[in-house]
Design an enzyme around this catalytic site. Structure first.
Site, PDB file in Angstrom:
ATOM      1  CB  CYS A  15      -1.034  -0.041   1.289  1.00 54.40           C
ATOM      2  SG  CYS A  15      -0.273  -0.110   2.788  1.00 54.40           S
ATOM      3  CG  ASN A  18       4.456  -1.771   4.893  1.00 51.86           C
ATOM      4  OD1 ASN A  18       5.616  -2.121   5.397  1.00 51.86           O
ATOM      5  ND2 ASN A  18       3.571  -2.747   4.759  1.00 51.86           N
ATOM      6  CB  CYS A  20      -3.533   1.510   6.980  1.00 48.06           C
ATOM      7  SG  CYS A  20      -3.143   2.939   7.883  1.00 48.06           S
ATOM      8  NE  ARG A  21      -4.584   1.402   1.864  1.00 47.76           N
ATOM      9  CZ  ARG A  21      -4.404   2.143   0.814  1.00 47.76           C
ATOM     10  NH1 ARG A  21      -5.389   1.931  -0.358  1.00 47.76           N
ATOM     11  NH2 ARG A  21      -3.300   3.137   0.559  1.00 47.76           N
ATOM     12  CB  SER A  22       0.349  -3.367   2.780  1.00 49.42           C
ATOM     13  OG  SER A  22       1.151  -2.479   3.135  1.00 49.42           O
ATOM     14  CG  ASP A 133      -5.180   5.572   2.613  1.00 51.10           C
ATOM     15  OD1 ASP A 133      -5.046   4.985   3.901  1.00 51.10           O
ATOM     16  OD2 ASP A 133      -4.252   6.293   2.024  1.00 51.10           O
TER      17      ASP A 133
HETATM   18  P1  4NP Z   1      -1.938   2.776   3.983  1.00 52.28           P
HETATM   19  O1  4NP Z   1      -2.370   4.075   4.578  1.00 52.28           O
HETATM   20  O2  4NP Z   1      -1.165   3.320   2.680  1.00 52.28           O
HETATM   21  O3  4NP Z   1      -2.953   1.705   3.817  1.00 52.28           O
HETATM   22  O4  4NP Z   1      -0.729   2.381   4.927  1.00 52.28           O
HETATM   23  C1  4NP Z   1      -1.573   5.287   4.770  1.00 52.28           C
HETATM   24  C2  4NP Z   1      -0.717   5.536   5.790  1.00 52.28           C
HETATM   25  C3  4NP Z   1       0.075   6.763   5.802  1.00 52.28           C
HETATM   26  C4  4NP Z   1      -0.058   7.561   4.527  1.00 52.28           C
HETATM   27  C5  4NP Z   1      -0.987   7.487   3.811  1.00 52.28           C
HETATM   28  C6  4NP Z   1      -1.715   6.461   3.474  1.00 52.28           C
HETATM   29  N1  4NP Z   1       0.664   8.969   4.659  1.00 52.28           N
HETATM   30  O5  4NP Z   1       0.271   9.796   3.875  1.00 52.28           O
HETATM   31  O6  4NP Z   1       1.326   9.145   5.642  1.00 52.28           O
END
Ligand code: 4NP
Length: 161
Positions: A15, A18, A20-22, A133
């Protein structure tokens, strides 16, 4: 059975951050594989396209939502590298932006073919387009991401075995 047939399949969930989702996909897949006695047939990891959270545990909101369902998320964030395209058989992005970025990063046409969207394995109909997200969202968004991941991991296992 030949060695080739018994070699574990290596899956990398990807994702943006790294956190939240992945890492949640990794935790869900690990537990489902364990429950089905497939742990020695699948290797699982996760990575992010960005480097903002390298070394961090998953976002506390995702850890809490996942723990409620029995998943203990202990992955520390890392950024994807080109080597990952050699090391893994399947590289699964959470949304269309992830998939596009992964295909751009892929070092060869063969590597590009390893890139798939998580919801390609969804059994829910109509098929969801992405795992959205949840980072700027609410508790409900984290729960929805987990709903989609649990379903798609089940679909992925059914596809592979
Ligand atoms: P992820 O979510 O891609 O599911 O881990 C996010 C976590 C952090 C950010 C964006 C998406 N960020 O912009 O810091």
């Amino acid at each position: 059975m030949s060695n080739e047939a018994t070699k574990p399949i290596k899956i990398l969930f990807v994702c943006l951050g790294n956190i939240c989702r992945s890492p949640a996909a990794e935790g869900v897949m690990r537990k489902q594989a364990q429950e089905k006695g497939l742990d020695d047939q699948i290797e699982i990891d996760s990575a992010g396209l960005g480097n903002w959270h390298v070394g961090d545990l998953p976002d506390r909101r995702m850890r809490t939502a996942a723990a409620t369902r029995g998943y203990n998320l202990t992955h520390h964030a890392r950024q994807i590298t080109k080597k990952d395209f050699d090391r893994f058989d399947l590289i699964i992005g959470m949304d269309e932006e992830n998939v596009k970025a992964l295909k751009r990063l892929a070092p060869s046409a063969e590597a590009q073919k390893k890139v798939v969207r998580m919801t390609a394995y969804s059994t829910i109909r109509p098929r969801p387009a992405t795992v959205p997200d949840p980072y700027y969202g609410t508790t409900r968004d984290f729960d929805y991401a987990l709903d989609l991941l649990e379903d798609a991991c089940q679909g992925l296992i059914d596809h592979l075995f």
